[in-house]
Design a protein around this motif. Structure first.
Motif, PDB file in Angstrom:
ATOM      1  N   VAL A   1       0.850  -1.184   0.000  1.00 60.39           N
ATOM      2  CA  VAL A   1       0.000   0.000   0.000  1.00 60.39           C
ATOM      3  C   VAL A   1       0.886   1.234   0.000  1.00 60.39           C
ATOM      4  O   VAL A   1       1.882   1.290   0.730  1.00 60.39           O
ATOM      5  N   LEU A   2       0.529   2.211  -0.802  1.00 65.82           N
ATOM      6  CA  LEU A   2       1.227   3.495  -0.804  1.00 65.82           C
ATOM      7  C   LEU A   2       0.477   4.485   0.074  1.00 65.82           C
ATOM      8  O   LEU A   2      -0.735   4.625  -0.045  1.00 65.82           O
ATOM      9  N   MET A   3       1.213   5.159   0.956  1.00 65.92           N
ATOM     10  CA  MET A   3       0.645   6.225   1.774  1.00 65.92           C
ATOM     11  C   MET A   3       1.385   7.516   1.437  1.00 65.92           C
ATOM     12  O   MET A   3       2.617   7.558   1.412  1.00 65.92           O
ATOM     13  N   ALA A   4       0.624   8.566   1.163  1.00 70.93           N
ATOM     14  CA  ALA A   4       1.215   9.837   0.753  1.00 70.93           C
ATOM     15  C   ALA A   4       1.968  10.479   1.916  1.00 70.93           C
ATOM     16  O   ALA A   4       1.492  10.491   3.059  1.00 70.93           O
ATOM     17  N   LYS A   5       3.121  11.021   1.626  1.00 71.04           N
ATOM     18  CA  LYS A   5       3.926  11.682   2.648  1.00 71.04           C
ATOM     19  C   LYS A   5       3.157  12.806   3.330  1.00 71.04           C
ATOM     20  O   LYS A   5       3.190  12.938   4.565  1.00 71.04           O
ATOM     21  N   GLN A   6       2.432  13.589   2.560  1.00 64.78           N
ATOM     22  CA  GLN A   6       1.693  14.709   3.139  1.00 64.78           C
ATOM     23  C   GLN A   6       0.573  14.232   4.055  1.00 64.78           C
ATOM     24  O   GLN A   6       0.252  14.896   5.045  1.00 64.78           O
ATOM     25  N   ASP A   7      -0.032  13.088   3.760  1.00 60.71           N
ATOM     26  CA  ASP A   7      -1.085  12.555   4.626  1.00 60.71           C
ATOM     27  C   ASP A   7      -0.515  12.123   5.970  1.00 60.71           C
ATOM     28  O   ASP A   7      -1.155  12.295   7.020  1.00 60.71           O
ATOM     29  N   ILE A   8       0.679  11.554   5.961  1.00 61.54           N
ATOM     30  CA  ILE A   8       1.322  11.149   7.216  1.00 61.54           C
ATOM     31  C   ILE A   8       1.716  12.377   8.028  1.00 61.54           C
ATOM     32  O   ILE A   8       1.516  12.422   9.250  1.00 61.54           O
ATOM     33  N   LEU A   9       2.260  13.384   7.363  1.00 60.86           N
ATOM     34  CA  LEU A   9       2.617  14.616   8.070  1.00 60.86           C
ATOM     35  C   LEU A   9       1.386  15.279   8.669  1.00 60.86           C
ATOM     36  O   LEU A   9       1.422  15.774   9.807  1.00 60.86           O
ATOM     37  N   LYS A  10       0.281  15.279   7.929  1.00 60.07           N
ATOM     38  CA  LYS A  10      -0.948  15.873   8.449  1.00 60.07           C
ATOM     39  C   LYS A  10      -1.410  15.161   9.710  1.00 60.07           C
ATOM     40  O   LYS A  10      -1.859  15.798  10.678  1.00 60.07           O
ATOM     41  N   ALA A  11      -1.316  13.824   9.714  1.00 57.87           N
ATOM     42  CA  ALA A  11      -1.706  13.071  10.903  1.00 57.87           C
ATOM     43  C   ALA A  11      -0.829  13.444  12.091  1.00 57.87           C
ATOM     44  O   ALA A  11      -1.317  13.579  13.228  1.00 57.87           O
ATOM     45  N   CYS A  12       0.465  13.645  11.856  1.00 58.78           N
ATOM     46  CA  CYS A  12       1.371  14.069  12.928  1.00 58.78           C
ATOM     47  C   CYS A  12       0.993  15.455  13.437  1.00 58.78           C
ATOM     48  O   CYS A  12       0.957  15.697  14.661  1.00 58.78           O
ATOM     49  N   TRP A  13       0.708  16.363  12.521  1.00 58.42           N
ATOM     50  CA  TRP A  13       0.334  17.726  12.939  1.00 58.42           C
ATOM     51  C   TRP A  13      -0.988  17.718  13.705  1.00 58.42           C
ATOM     52  O   TRP A  13      -1.171  18.476  14.656  1.00 58.42           O
ATOM     53  N   ASP A  14      -1.908  16.863  13.292  1.00 61.50           N
ATOM     54  CA  ASP A  14      -3.187  16.763  14.010  1.00 61.50           C
ATOM     55  C   ASP A  14      -2.976  16.284  15.442  1.00 61.50           C
ATOM     56  O   ASP A  14      -3.641  16.753  16.373  1.00 61.50           O
ATOM     57  N   VAL A  15      -2.056  15.343  15.622  1.00 62.40           N
ATOM     58  CA  VAL A  15      -1.755  14.865  16.970  1.00 62.40           C
ATOM     59  C   VAL A  15      -1.133  15.981  17.801  1.00 62.40           C
ATOM     60  O   VAL A  15      -1.466  16.149  18.989  1.00 62.40           O
TER      61      VAL A  15
END
Length: 542
Positions: free
Chosen positions: A318-332
């Protein structure tokens, strides 16, 4: 005619008890017409009858109209060399040169059932919604401008070098942007016609070519070039065999002079002859390469818990977009989770360091890819747990979480001095032993997985939105025989494979958190905190 042609060549053999049958407009197969014993040769194909690029150069210098080399030397992939050989074979057949392969070319399909060529846009958008190939490294959609640019700048110059096409002034430096408005070239040739021919040739190679293992040849080759070339090969008659892992009865072998296949089990009259296109390919690999999936894969995903799960069922990357992972970190970071975690650790008087985390979008992640690959290790796909005892995350070879993903998810949380160090080299999973950072990273990745699963939009079938992929697949297996129904089943199986990968990754993250608790959380306050947080880590997988 194809069979007679092979038998007429020195060393060519086709077992007299084999025949080709037309099962439908788009389906042919080879059957036994008499009993065949183990060890009997089914086919022996002289290497001279194969279409391959072993005789073509593996590098070249593009030339100008005057014939002078004008750019640095380019290396050529085996695939492009085979493509050029296919073009040469077609030209020779059209020119009726000696030893042509006209009967082989005539045996090739006129149409190839692949996603990018045959599927409707609505089918791709519905059945393959959320799957990684769409919008990932290779798009399910055929982007005409990308295809044109690739053809003009990477494919055609080599075909010109091999004498298949003539050079055109529009091919020099200008690429796709230098074409005439009507896509014509200087001699009146239509570019679109060339690209259509290229796409059809590409589909032919994708769906019909064979590769050999580097040690599969029984004898060393006399030619260094030939010994280093292990495929692709187009193999007449052999490429008419259909695929089955469970029913395969022969395997491709080779020596200096021939490709051959021998019966590996007793064959009865009327039995179809199968071989395997790949014993451990994922649903995504089957669909992208061959345009279909084996029915055993579909049946396994329709009923995975009732004894029908087979070795054919593997989890697709599965490919996960780098920006989506960063957004999840910022949300936390913006949530109250860091504060509550810090408070719990301080109350428990833990020795692990805590620090203030703030959003800093200026932190560079350019050294990391835009798409991060999530994949299971082979032993995990066979059902073994990723947790191997104490501190299972210390055994990095057992983890799905890669150094790239660890580094990306850590960067938003690290103190500035640690960030500068991490930006120079990748971090390993062992950094997640830190209680504070480990919790922040795992919670962020669990949140990213939750968001990633929402991309798999429910399929609409017969006007009804169907949120349960597994149930719909089971129904289609019993009622659908249409082309659209088959395509829907392929898409559903791929979605289920990718969801299985995400589920395994989610379990791994939860296990990392559980290991942290076992080692460091046996103090008042922390155990209750981590137990309450565990409820947020469970994902509902349809």
């Amino acid at each position: 005619n194809l069979c007679a042609w092979i038998r007429s060549q020195p060393g060519g053999q086709v077992h007299p008890g084999l025949e080709l049958r037309q099962l439908s407009d788009q389906n042919r197969s080879i059957f036994a017409t008499s009993s065949i014993a183990v060890g009997e040769t089914l086919i022996q194909l002289p290497r001279s009858l194969a279409v391959d690029g072993s005789h073509l150069p593996d590098s070249y210098e593009p030339t100008s109209l005057g014939g002078e080399a004008q750019r640095e030397r380019r290396h050529v992939s085996p695939w492009l060399r085979c493509l050029a050989a296919y073009y040469q074979t077609r030209q020779q057949a059209l020119q009726e040169k000696p030893n042509n392969k006209q009967c082989y070319l005539a045996s090739l399909p006129q149409k190839y059932e692949t996603v990018s060529i045959s599927w409707l846009k609505d089918e791709i958008d519905s059945f393959l919604a959320g799957t990684s190939t769409q919008g990932g490294v290779t798009s399910w959609h055929q982007d005409e401008s990308v295809v044109k640019d690739r053809y003009l700048n990477q494919i055609r110059p080599y075909l010109v070098h091999c004498g298949i096409f003539e050079q055109h002034d529009t091919m020099i430096d200008g690429g796709a942007d230098s074409m005439n408005d009507d896509n014509s070239m200087s001699d009146g040739t239509k570019l679109n016609e060339e690209i259509d021919e290229f796409l059809k040739a590409s589909q032919c190679l994708s769906t019909r070519c064979f590769h050999l293992q580097s040690d599969q040849s029984d004898e060393p080759s006399q030619s260094d070039d030939a010994s280093s070339y292990t495929g692709p090969y187009l193999l007449p008659w052999i490429d008419l065999l259909n695929h089955s892992v469970s029913q395969k009865c022969t395997t491709l072998q080779s020596n200096n002079d021939h490709f051959f296949m021998i019966a590996e089990r007793p064959l009865k009259s009327g039995q179809e002859i199968y071989h395997s296109y790949g014993d451990s390919l994922s649903a995504g690999q089957f669909l992208q390469t061959f345009g279909f999936m084996e029915r055993d894969i579909l049946e396994g995903w329709a009923d995975p818990d009732q004894g029908r799960r087979s070795a054919l069922m593997v989890s697709s990357p599965v490919l996960m977009a780098k920006q989506d992972i960063l957004k999840a970190c910022w949300d936390v970071i913006e949530s109250d989770f860091p504060r509550r975690l810090t408070q719990a650790m301080e109350q428990a008087e833990m020795e692990d360091e805590v620090w203030t985390v703030k959003i800093d979008r200026s932190r560079s992640t350019d050294f990391l890819p835009d798409q991060i690959l999530i994949d299971q290790k082979p032993h995990q796909q066979q059902g073994q747990s990723s947790s191997g005892g104490e501190n299972s995350y210390d055994s990095t070879e057992n983890l799905m979480i890669s150094d790239e993903l660890v580094t990306l998810a850590c960067l938003p949380f690290l103190p500035i001095c640690a960030y500068r160090e991490a930006a120079r080299s990748l971090l390993g999973p062992e950094i997640l032993e830190d209680f504070f950072l480990g919790h922040l990273v795992c919670k962020s990745l669990l949140q990213a997985i939750h968001s990633r699963l929402k991309v798999y939009k429910p399929i609409v079938w017969d006007g009804v939105e169907r949120p349960n992929d597994q149930q719909l697949l089971e129904e289609l297996l019993t009622i659908s025989s249409s082309v659209k129904g088959e395509r829907a089943m392929y898409g559903i199986a791929l979605r289920l494979e990718e969801k299985a990968t995400l589920r395994a990754f989610q379990k791994e993250l939860v296990q990392i958190l559980a290991d942290l608790e076992d080692e460091e959380c046996r103090v008042e306050g922390i155990h209750d905190f981590t137990e309450s947080e565990n409820a947020t880590k469970k994902l509902r997988m349809s």
